[in-house]
Design an enzyme around this catalytic site. Sequence first.
Site, PDB file in Angstrom:
ATOM      1  N   ARG A  74     -34.712 -89.205 -62.980  1.00 24.83           N
ATOM      2  CA  ARG A  74     -34.064 -90.125 -62.401  1.00 24.83           C
ATOM      3  C   ARG A  74     -33.166 -91.091 -63.041  1.00 24.83           C
ATOM      4  NH1 ARG A  74     -37.129 -94.363 -61.523  1.00 24.83           N
ATOM      5  NH2 ARG A  74     -39.021 -93.420 -61.531  1.00 24.83           N
ATOM      6  N   TYR A 128     -14.845 -98.921 -45.145  1.00 27.30           N
ATOM      7  CA  TYR A 128     -15.560 -97.905 -44.705  1.00 27.30           C
ATOM      8  C   TYR A 128     -16.705 -98.216 -43.697  1.00 27.30           C
ATOM      9  CZ  TYR A 128     -18.478 -93.439 -44.736  1.00 27.30           C
ATOM     10  OH  TYR A 128     -19.113 -92.346 -44.395  1.00 27.30           O
ATOM     11  N   ASP A 204     -12.433 -99.288 -53.854  1.00 30.69           N
ATOM     12  CA  ASP A 204     -12.939 -98.050 -53.272  1.00 30.69           C
ATOM     13  C   ASP A 204     -11.365 -97.158 -53.205  1.00 30.69           C
ATOM     14  OD1 ASP A 204     -13.236 -95.744 -51.472  1.00 30.69           O
ATOM     15  OD2 ASP A 204     -14.837 -96.784 -50.303  1.00 30.69           O
TER      16      ASP A 204
HETATM   17  C1  LIG Z   1     -16.954 -91.167 -47.059  1.00 31.17           C
HETATM   18  C2  LIG Z   1     -16.353 -92.707 -47.738  1.00 31.17           C
HETATM   19  C3  LIG Z   1     -17.482 -93.383 -48.182  1.00 31.17           C
HETATM   20  C4  LIG Z   1     -19.010 -93.206 -48.179  1.00 31.17           C
HETATM   21  O1  LIG Z   1     -19.172 -92.011 -48.938  1.00 31.17           O
HETATM   22  P1  LIG Z   1     -20.390 -91.136 -48.747  1.00 31.17           P
HETATM   23  O2  LIG Z   1     -20.144 -89.974 -49.744  1.00 31.17           O
HETATM   24  O3  LIG Z   1     -20.269 -90.547 -47.372  1.00 31.17           O
HETATM   25  O4  LIG Z   1     -21.432 -91.585 -48.827  1.00 31.17           O
HETATM   26  C5  LIG Z   1     -16.997 -94.534 -48.618  1.00 31.17           C
HETATM   27  N1  LIG Z   1     -15.721 -95.079 -48.840  1.00 31.17           N
HETATM   28  C6  LIG Z   1     -14.594 -94.201 -48.334  1.00 31.17           C
HETATM   29  C7  LIG Z   1     -13.368 -94.567 -48.102  1.00 31.17           C
HETATM   30  C8  LIG Z   1     -15.004 -93.019 -47.632  1.00 31.17           C
HETATM   31  O5  LIG Z   1     -14.166 -92.142 -46.976  1.00 31.17           O
END
Ligand SMILES: *Cc1c(COP(=O)(O)O)cnc(C)c1O
Length: 415
Positions: A74, A128, A204
């Site tokens: 972990r 998102y 992101d």
């Molecule tokens: C899919 C996505 C997420 C979340 O990711 P997961 O792997 O589904 O938890 C976050 N930000 C963006 C821009 C995404 O496309």
Amino acid sequence: MEKKREIPYLVRPTTAVLTRGFDPRLSVGSARPAVFRSSTYVFNSPESAERAFAIALGKTRPEKGENVDLIYSRLSHPNAEILEDQIVPLEKGARAAAVFNSGMAAISTVCLSLCSPGWCVVHTVPVYGGTQHLFDTLLRPLGIQTIGVAAGDGVALDAAIAGAGNLVLVYLETPANPTLRMVDIRRAVAAARRHPDAPLVAVDNTFMGPAFQHPLALDADLVIYSGTKYLNGFSDLLAGVILSRDEELITHLRGTRAILGNILQPDECWLLDSRLPTVMLRMNRQSKNAQRIAESLAQHPAVRRVLYPSLLTEPDQIRIRDAQCEFPGAIMTLDLRGGKKAAFAFLRSLHILRDAVSLGGVESLACHPRTTTHSELSPEDLELAGITDGLVRISVGIEDWRDLQRDIRDALDGL
Ligand SMILES: *Cc1c(COP(=O)(O)O)cnc(C)c1O
């Protein structure tokens, strides 16, 4: 067995991803890493166990080149270490990475590590759907304020950052999903640096990175990925990654990861590390496919607009794109005349593209954001984000672009 190999010069990212992070001597000479599924690790001695704990708990630091005993999976495990080492050169400006069992796990870990009650997050809208959920249902009830600003409105973002008290995090998503609106990363960083609370800036980068957009090179502090998308590319696992130039910040996030228990598991690490060497190849092909298709559909009578970075019209949006995106990427959104009815009819008549959420895979997918990925946004946020009934988001894969173009064009002609 071959001796330890050091490359005596600096290699480029697409080489480094194949040469870093993995020492075959630690996998009985195997050319690919073994999968180490063990949950716990045997210590060399009680002293080295004591030392490993002291380092894991941040009481002391490892010496340069010291081999610290692993403790328990972990906290970390060999496949996570290999993957984290391997992914760093792909992100311009990164010095360290941490891997998580989904993109949302990575995003939650950033928020829960940095934010405490009474502090504030400024973010772009839309983010998102899961991230918006995290803000609304977890952070706000904990007393963490979240302030949303429409993506692409630099003046409003500057003002929101300058006006926020106890500001701990500026959270950007660019280009925005599904509208592809661009957020000026450099400008947001400059506004954050002027703020007395010295908030960190997280981006992101799932839509454009690591191939086409490099937030750390634009001075952002953290880059976050849903590794589920382009990094993996095959729609068959969930993963998340955080990268930074600040190794201590990554160590801090790994500490939270150990508490939350959301490290990426060994099998997934192994799979993802086999996909990384092709991420640039896949994304280049996907972006070229998407650009050809998007530009060929822009004049179609059933289409009001194609939202796509090479088709921007506002001068400020074009300026941001040219400053921070090397290629337009492989997500496009069609704004169809005829609203939801047209969008559903379009989705029903596709033969090659499948109606599914998610993106970044080698196969092309399409979805209706308003009733799926963004269905939980408030009417005000939908309005602010420009997510209307006629939008269909398309993630372009690596198929022959002429077949995809035909599939999409036939479906549009049928409207
Ligand atoms: C899919 C996505 C997420 C979340 O990711 P997961 O792997 O589904 O938890 C976050 N930000 C963006 C821009 C995404 O496309």
